[in-house]
Design an enzyme around this catalytic site. Sequence first.
Site, PDB file in Angstrom:
ATOM      1  N   ASP A  23       0.629  -1.193  -0.036  1.00 28.54           N
ATOM      2  CA  ASP A  23      -0.178   0.294  -0.211  1.00 28.54           C
ATOM      3  C   ASP A  23       1.354   1.271   0.334  1.00 28.54           C
ATOM      4  OD1 ASP A  23      -2.583   1.325   0.101  1.00 28.54           O
ATOM      5  OD2 ASP A  23      -2.401   1.094   1.666  1.00 28.54           O
ATOM      6  N   ARG A  36      -0.864   9.808  -9.282  1.00 28.22           N
ATOM      7  CA  ARG A  36      -1.427   8.048  -9.122  1.00 28.22           C
ATOM      8  C   ARG A  36      -0.139   6.839  -9.683  1.00 28.22           C
ATOM      9  NH1 ARG A  36      -4.347   7.744  -4.322  1.00 28.22           N
ATOM     10  NH2 ARG A  36      -4.811   5.613  -5.006  1.00 28.22           N
ATOM     11  N   HIS A  40       2.090   3.950  -9.504  1.00 28.06           N
ATOM     12  CA  HIS A  40       2.093   2.148  -9.611  1.00 28.06           C
ATOM     13  C   HIS A  40       2.599   1.672 -10.466  1.00 28.06           C
ATOM     14  CE1 HIS A  40      -1.828   2.090  -7.622  1.00 28.06           C
ATOM     15  NE2 HIS A  40      -2.262   3.453  -8.333  1.00 28.06           N
ATOM     16  N   GLU A  70     -12.233  -4.731  -4.239  1.00 30.11           N
ATOM     17  CA  GLU A  70     -13.137  -3.541  -3.877  1.00 30.11           C
ATOM     18  C   GLU A  70     -12.053  -2.095  -4.550  1.00 30.11           C
ATOM     19  OE1 GLU A  70     -12.638  -5.395  -0.903  1.00 30.11           O
ATOM     20  OE2 GLU A  70     -14.055  -5.777  -1.500  1.00 30.11           O
ATOM     21  N   ASN A  71     -11.523  -2.662  -4.710  1.00 31.02           N
ATOM     22  CA  ASN A  71     -10.228  -1.523  -5.938  1.00 31.02           C
ATOM     23  C   ASN A  71     -11.228  -1.290  -7.446  1.00 31.02           C
ATOM     24  OD1 ASN A  71      -6.915  -2.783  -4.909  1.00 31.02           O
ATOM     25  ND2 ASN A  71      -8.226  -0.955  -3.802  1.00 31.02           N
ATOM     26  N   TRP A  72     -11.624  -1.859  -7.514  1.00 28.50           N
ATOM     27  CA  TRP A  72     -12.737  -1.656  -8.805  1.00 28.50           C
ATOM     28  C   TRP A  72     -13.389  -0.385  -8.951  1.00 28.50           C
ATOM     29  CZ3 TRP A  72     -11.499  -4.582 -12.405  1.00 28.50           C
ATOM     30  CH2 TRP A  72     -11.900  -5.700 -12.553  1.00 28.50           C
TER      31      TRP A  72
END
Length: 245
Positions: A23, A36, A40, A70-72
């Site tokens: 994270d 952002r 990644h 949940e990242n969708w």
Amino acid sequence: MANLIGDTLMTDERLDSVAIIMDGNGRWATRRGLDRTAGHVAGAKIIEGILEHFRAIGVHHVTLYAFSTENWKRPKREVDMLMELIYKYLDSVVVKKIKSDPDFSMKFLGDKSILSKKLREKCIEIEEMAQDRTFVCNVALNYGGRDEIVHAANAAFADGHTSITEDVLAKYMYTSHSPDPDLIIRTGGDFRISNFLLWQSAYSEFIILDTLWPDFSNDDIDKCISEFYSRTRRFGGLAPEDKNA
Ligand code: IPE
Ligand code: IPE
Ligand code: MG
């Protein structure tokens, strides 16, 4: 105490399986005034070196949380970029690695059915390229701990089981080929599990680091290993020294 062989830190059977919540990519980029997605990219760059270091010190199973169920919820642009980044990473770095390294393998944890066809087929290709090798990197991709438990129960019933036991459920988990993590590391400073390995983490040791994932280093790993060996795992029983008291 961790074992020191020469000057080198080595793990033993007490620490064979490590899981990581990678994270902090977004914050790493935002702090630098970058998008952002640049976080990644930076986060992906360190993965191979981190895996190599765990392997060099004797760990055989490393599980990486790459994308949660949940990242969708994130903006489509970020999700699309992440999926493309993961695909490219698998297609270049991972395929090459499996071809050149007879000890390395990769498995995917999670529901592959909603991934794009291209990504799903790449994951399957990679899993089929290497089996029964000494080092396994598990990549949790479209993974959710709750989803995994529901999936395992349904799969057990579909196979004819009429009741569920811990052993039956464990057999149907995405992780059935790997031991439960001895140690779970979370970078980025948040003290939460975020739907990761809910079943398997029952007795894992947790270490939370403020370090953001792209800054995570071999030095951080060594500190985590030393911290792990300073702890007493009791699994609900008593520590050896308390048994004699
Ligand atoms: C983790 O980094 C990577 C994924 C969830 C894919 P984040 O993107 O969650 O980074 P922060 O937590 O926003 O800094
Ligand atoms: C956990 O990080 C998921 C991954 C690292 C892939 P998140 O950034 O999604 O977790 P929350 O939203 O802070 O709980
Ligand atoms: Mg995050």
